[in-house]
Scaffold this active site. Structure first.
Site, PDB file in Angstrom:
ATOM      1  N   ASN A 209       0.659  -0.951   0.014  1.00  0.00           N
ATOM      2  CA  ASN A 209       0.087   0.174   0.038  1.00  0.00           C
ATOM      3  C   ASN A 209       1.003   1.131  -0.084  1.00  0.00           C
ATOM      4  OD1 ASN A 209       0.783   0.953   2.817  1.00  0.00           O
ATOM      5  ND2 ASN A 209      -0.185  -1.125   3.370  1.00  0.00           N
ATOM      6  N   ASP A 278      -4.562  -6.797   5.124  1.00  0.00           N
ATOM      7  CA  ASP A 278      -5.502  -7.685   5.438  1.00  0.00           C
ATOM      8  C   ASP A 278      -5.304  -9.316   4.865  1.00  0.00           C
ATOM      9  OD1 ASP A 278      -6.810  -5.699   7.175  1.00  0.00           O
ATOM     10  OD2 ASP A 278      -7.789  -5.099   5.000  1.00  0.00           O
ATOM     11  N   LYS A 288       9.645 -16.681 -10.794  1.00  0.00           N
ATOM     12  CA  LYS A 288       9.290 -15.400 -11.307  1.00  0.00           C
ATOM     13  C   LYS A 288       7.858 -15.684 -12.314  1.00  0.00           C
ATOM     14  CE  LYS A 288       9.981 -11.025 -13.838  1.00  0.00           C
ATOM     15  NZ  LYS A 288      10.999 -10.225 -14.729  1.00  0.00           N
ATOM     16  N   PRO A 306      -3.275 -12.442  10.338  1.00  0.00           N
ATOM     17  CA  PRO A 306      -3.591 -12.009  11.775  1.00  0.00           C
ATOM     18  C   PRO A 306      -3.745 -10.870  11.928  1.00  0.00           C
ATOM     19  CG  PRO A 306      -1.304 -12.682  11.495  1.00  0.00           C
ATOM     20  CD  PRO A 306      -1.809 -12.486  10.349  1.00  0.00           C
ATOM     21  N   ASP A 307      -4.779 -10.423  12.944  1.00  0.00           N
ATOM     22  CA  ASP A 307      -5.455  -8.925  13.410  1.00  0.00           C
ATOM     23  C   ASP A 307      -4.273  -8.764  14.462  1.00  0.00           C
ATOM     24  OD1 ASP A 307      -6.346  -6.945  14.471  1.00  0.00           O
ATOM     25  OD2 ASP A 307      -8.355  -7.172  13.502  1.00  0.00           O
ATOM     26  N   LYS A 342     -12.359  -4.086  17.963  1.00  0.00           N
ATOM     27  CA  LYS A 342     -11.012  -4.445  18.494  1.00  0.00           C
ATOM     28  C   LYS A 342     -10.892  -4.279  19.927  1.00  0.00           C
ATOM     29  CE  LYS A 342      -8.722  -3.521  14.041  1.00  0.00           C
ATOM     30  NZ  LYS A 342      -8.303  -4.718  13.627  1.00  0.00           N
TER      31      LYS A 342
END
Length: 402
Positions: A209, A278, A288, A306-307, A342
């Site tokens: 990201n 996520d 490749k 995993p969170d 959470k």
């Protein structure tokens, strides 16, 4: 301009590291400080006073008499100063200060400093630094309220290797700036995650990201300035390691999870800033993927990572947990849902378009009963305000548990 409206007396004594002090003057003035340089006679054998006068913009003081200035300069100047820093501080200078000797203008100023803080950056041969007499003198100065910065260990001017190198000018600047910051988290351990994670598709491609890691690194620096021991678990970024912060480098979400769970038992506060993926790629390819493969992008299989934040919050004795919510829309609705889901006491919310990969940010602090909007600004300034708020709520939570 982190040192604007600060007046600093820089004492330079007779060590080879005096050449570094010239650059330190430049850094201090660039940070907004007014700098007055005081040199011992031995220091002038290494660097000329004209250099320091040009860099500081003020006459350099060198002795108790013979200057074209007030002969009571050692009294008057220290009463105007916010701090005295001696860099380099030789073994002889440290011995004089520890025993109340006033052989020159600089040592006289240190005796007449009143409430002006004294900061010392030792620089000497490693044998001199390790000598019991020097260590006794250092302990005496600490007991007298002096702050000791360093020294580093490494190759010295004499060619030998060991402790005794003066901190680099950039490190000293960081120490001086930190000295003036409130110590909200003294003696506390803060664990922070920062940056993106990367989930490999094949040996050369990843899913990631746009997080730059700037906010997490700013919080790590702000927490360190606030007196905390800081452990920073970082995904891949181009950012330099914050001075005085332990950094653990990871790439994937699973690596970050393992690093956090290994370190979390020793921390008081956990701040989850990282933009953690996520999902990971279940069908990772060891070779490749060639462009000729027409299925590229169509047959990726995803597994859930995993969170990390939720896992820490669910520990039997969790640290005080702070999450981050970077959203593109419905900011408060999504942030509040994350806070509840959470089971954490605090979340920092912002719109990703106002913060991600930018040097500034605009954030809200949400708790179960509060919604606080911080003044938008550079990420370090916002981070310092956040550390203040986090510390306040952390101590409130301790009182409620007592």
């Amino acid at each position: 301009m982190e040192l604007s409206q600060k007046t600093i007396i820089l004492g330079v004594t007779g060590g080879i590291a005096a050449y570094k002090s010239a650059y330190l003057v430049r850094l201090l003035t660039q940070a907004g400080a007014t700098v007055h340089v005081v040199m011992t006679r031995a220091a002038q054998d290494f660097v000329g006073k004209t250099t320091f006068q040009a860099l500081s913009g003020h006459p350099v003081l060198t002795d108790t008499i013979g200057n074209d200035h007030d002969t009571m300069e050692h009294i008057h100047l220290t009463r105007q100063a916010d701090a005295i820093i001696i860099a380099p501080a030789t073994a002889n200078t440290i011995a004089n200060l520890a025993n109340g000797q006033a052989h020159d203008l600089l040592s006289a100023m240190c005796l007449a400093k009143g409430k002006c803080p004294l900061l010392i950056a030792p620089a000497m041969n490693h044998e001199m630094w390790s000598h019991p007499a020097t260590q006794r003198n250092i302990q005496t100065l600490k007991q007298d309220g002096c702050q000791i910065f360093g020294p580093n260990s490494g190759v010295q001017a004499c060619g030998e290797n060991g402790p005794g190198r003066m901190l680099e000018p950039e490190e000293l600047l960081a120490e001086i700036i930190a000295f003036f910051q409130p110590k909200y988290l003294s003696q506390k351990h803060v664990l922070i995650t920062a940056g993106p994670t990367q989930e490999p598709i094949d040996p050369v491609r990843v899913i990631s990201n746009l997080s730059s890691g700037q906010m997490g690194y700013a919080l790590a620096r702000a927490a360190k300035e606030s007196g905390a021991k800081v452990t920073l678990i970082s995904g891949p970024t181009a950012l330099p390691q914050p001075y005085g912060v332990e950094r653990i480098n990871v790439h994937t979400a699973k690596q970050m999870y393992e690093a956090v769970m290994k370190a979390v038992d020793e921390c008081d506060i956990f701040i989850s800033v990282a933009a953690v993926a996520d999902w990971y790629i279940k069908n990772y390819r060891s070779e490749k993927i060639k462009k000729s493969n027409q299925k590229i992008g169509l047959d990726l299989e995803f597994g859930e990572n995993p969170d990390i934040l939720a896992s820490v919050a669910q520990l039997p004795h969790p640290p005080y947990c702070v999450g981050f919510a970077a959203e593109t829309n419905d900011l408060f609705e999504h942030a509040q849902a994350k806070l509840t889901r959470k089971k954490i006491p605090m979340i920092i919310a912002n719109l990703s378009q106002d913060a991600m990969n930018l040097p500034h940010t605009d954030v809200w602090v949400l708790t179960e009963n509060e919604k606080i909007h911080l003044h938008p600004g550079p990420k370090l300034a916002v981070a310092r305000n956040l550390i203040n708020i986090i510390a306040e709520h952390y101590y409130q939570s301790l009182r409620s548990q007592a």
